[in-house]
Scaffold this active site. Structure first.
Site, PDB file in Angstrom:
ATOM      1  N   SER A 133      27.726  39.477  39.339  1.00  0.00           N
ATOM      2  CA  SER A 133      27.483  40.878  38.989  1.00  0.00           C
ATOM      3  C   SER A 133      28.813  41.601  38.871  1.00  0.00           C
ATOM      4  CB  SER A 133      26.636  41.552  40.078  1.00  0.00           C
ATOM      5  OG  SER A 133      26.620  42.958  39.933  1.00  0.00           O
ATOM      6  N   TYR A 141      26.163  43.338  49.068  1.00  0.00           N
ATOM      7  CA  TYR A 141      25.865  42.715  47.771  1.00  0.00           C
ATOM      8  C   TYR A 141      27.146  42.433  46.997  1.00  0.00           C
ATOM      9  CZ  TYR A 141      23.683  42.252  43.118  1.00  0.00           C
ATOM     10  OH  TYR A 141      23.279  41.812  41.876  1.00  0.00           O
TER      11      TYR A 141
END
Length: 258
Positions: free
Chosen positions: A141, A154
């Protein structure tokens, strides 16, 4: 261009999700045989697999035993396994600063986004050790490249997948598969179902595209085509250890004031 993926076996973790299902479809369009991994989305996974002539395999990717059984199950269903797309991941919705975050959440997020990829890659590489061939594409990501306030857990997991883990794995795979390759794809904002409400808000779109020269949100198909390209030895046979960002040119700075 012929990708030379026809007849190859591909395992896509999280294959019933927004990006995952697009990746599954893209490989099927190239004639590959695809195993759709799922944990809880059994109906979606089985329907997609049945539609495309693939197979559905279940595993809790944080369970060592489940993951170790997943790869042999995929091989059994497909007859061969050449490519792993480590796509599954979990983004925890609550916005929490590090000083607010519990150790339980931190550990859970790393387990779901980093441990899961380690276990998936380990199981796949044990298969590669027997066949001498194989490619891995890891989905990380842009949070792993630029950070994400309120989601340091994350971002930390995805950052590892786009740096140290990737760079180590691309060197290790050639010990057992001389032409084996590992690459990472970092999507930015992508139009998947969990973002549906936000993406219907023009003000939100303007805000999240301020750091992008291409002021639009990506589609799952944009990511899927890059994954297929990296999986193809014919097209990307000399590409390994690379991070490909699919985010409209996103930077860590504001490019557009409005």
């Amino acid at each position: 261009m012929d990708t030379d993926l026809r007849g190859k076996g591909v395992l896509v973790t999280g294959g019933a999700g927004g990006i995952g299902s697009a990746v599954v479809r893209a490989f099927a369009e190239e004639g590959a045989k695809v195993a759709v991994h799922y944990h809880r989305s059994e109906d979606k996974a089985r329907a997609l697999a049945a539609e495309l002539g693939g197979a559905a395999v279940r595993a809790d990717l944080t369970s060592e035993a489940d993951v170790d059984a997943m790869v042999p199950a995929a091989v059994k269903e497909l007859g061969r396994l050449d490519v792993l797309v480590a796509n599954a991941g979990v983004w925890p919705p609550p916005d929490e600063g590090v000083w607010q975050m519990s150790l339980e959440r931190w550990r859970r997020t790393l387990a779901e986004n980093l441990d899961s990829v380690f276990l998936s890659c380990r199981a796949f590489l044990r298969h590669v050790e027997k066949t001498g061939t194989g490619n891995i594409i890891i989905i990380a990501s842009t949070a792993g490249l630029f950070g994400e306030a309120g989601h340091s857990d994350y971002a930390a997991a995805k950052g590892a997948l786009a740096s140290g883990f990737l760079k180590s794995l691309k060197n290790e795979i050639t010990r057992i598969a001389p032409l084996g390759r590992v690459n990472t794809v970092c999507p930015g904002w992508t139009a998947v179902d969990r973002h549906k409400d936000k993406l219907e808000n023009p003000a939100f779109i303007n805000r999240v595209t301020r750091t992008m020269p291409l002021r639009k949100v990506g589609r799952p198909e944009d990511v899927a085509r890059v994954v297929v390209t990296l999986a193809s030895d014919r097209i990307s046979g000399h590409v390994t250890g690379e991070v490909v960002t699919v985010a409209g040119g996103m930077e860590g700075r504001v490019l557009n004031e409005v």
